[in-house]
Design a protein around this motif. Structure first.
Motif, PDB file in Angstrom:
ATOM      1  N   GLN A  12       0.974  -1.335   0.028  1.00 26.11           N
ATOM      2  CA  GLN A  12       0.212   0.104  -0.065  1.00 26.11           C
ATOM      3  C   GLN A  12       0.374   1.231   0.197  1.00 26.11           C
ATOM      4  O   GLN A  12       0.454   2.069  -0.651  1.00 26.11           O
ATOM      5  N   ASP A  13       2.183   1.382   0.679  1.00 27.01           N
ATOM      6  CA  ASP A  13       3.097   2.099   0.820  1.00 27.01           C
ATOM      7  C   ASP A  13       3.100   3.017  -0.721  1.00 27.01           C
ATOM      8  O   ASP A  13       3.942   3.982  -1.307  1.00 27.01           O
ATOM      9  N   ASP A  16       0.673   4.640  -2.988  1.00 29.45           N
ATOM     10  CA  ASP A  16       0.631   5.286  -2.144  1.00 29.45           C
ATOM     11  C   ASP A  16       1.305   6.269  -3.244  1.00 29.45           C
ATOM     12  O   ASP A  16       1.136   7.441  -3.482  1.00 29.45           O
ATOM     13  N   SER A  20       0.736   9.249  -5.283  1.00 28.62           N
ATOM     14  CA  SER A  20       1.412  11.055  -5.145  1.00 28.62           C
ATOM     15  C   SER A  20       2.128  11.359  -6.169  1.00 28.62           C
ATOM     16  O   SER A  20       2.408  12.757  -6.660  1.00 28.62           O
TER      17      SER A  20
END
Length: 88
Positions: A12-13, A16, A20
């Motif tokens: 998930q990081d 993200d 971003s």
């Protein structure tokens, strides 16, 4: 559920971070202020209709197309396929 050396939220990081980066790239492309009357790359005149249609325009159509092609190529970078970003 993580496997190997990856932390629980590693996938998930990474997602993200990709989102971003895309948002940051899009924000950098937003135009501000009045448009130029001459292209900052080739000094060709920019028609009034283009200046009215595209707020803050800085490039003629030809130079803008070349710039967009360069940006598109840079956007094809696959974060997950990079050896520098392999989950550990």
């Amino acid at each position: 559920m993580a496997t190997g050396w990856a932390g629980d939220g590693a996938v998930q990081d990474q997602i993200d971070a990709t989102v971003s980066d895309a948002v940051q790239r899009a924000r950098q492309q937003l135009r501000h202020g009045p448009g130029l009357e001459r292209c900052e790359e080739c000094d060709a005149p920019i028609p009034a209709a283009r200046r009215k249609a595209v707020p803050g325009v800085r490039l003629c159509v030809t130079c803008q197309a070349a710039h967009d092609d360069d940006q598109r190529a840079a956007g094809l970078y696959n974060r997950r396929g990079s050896k520098d970003s392999q989950l550990r």
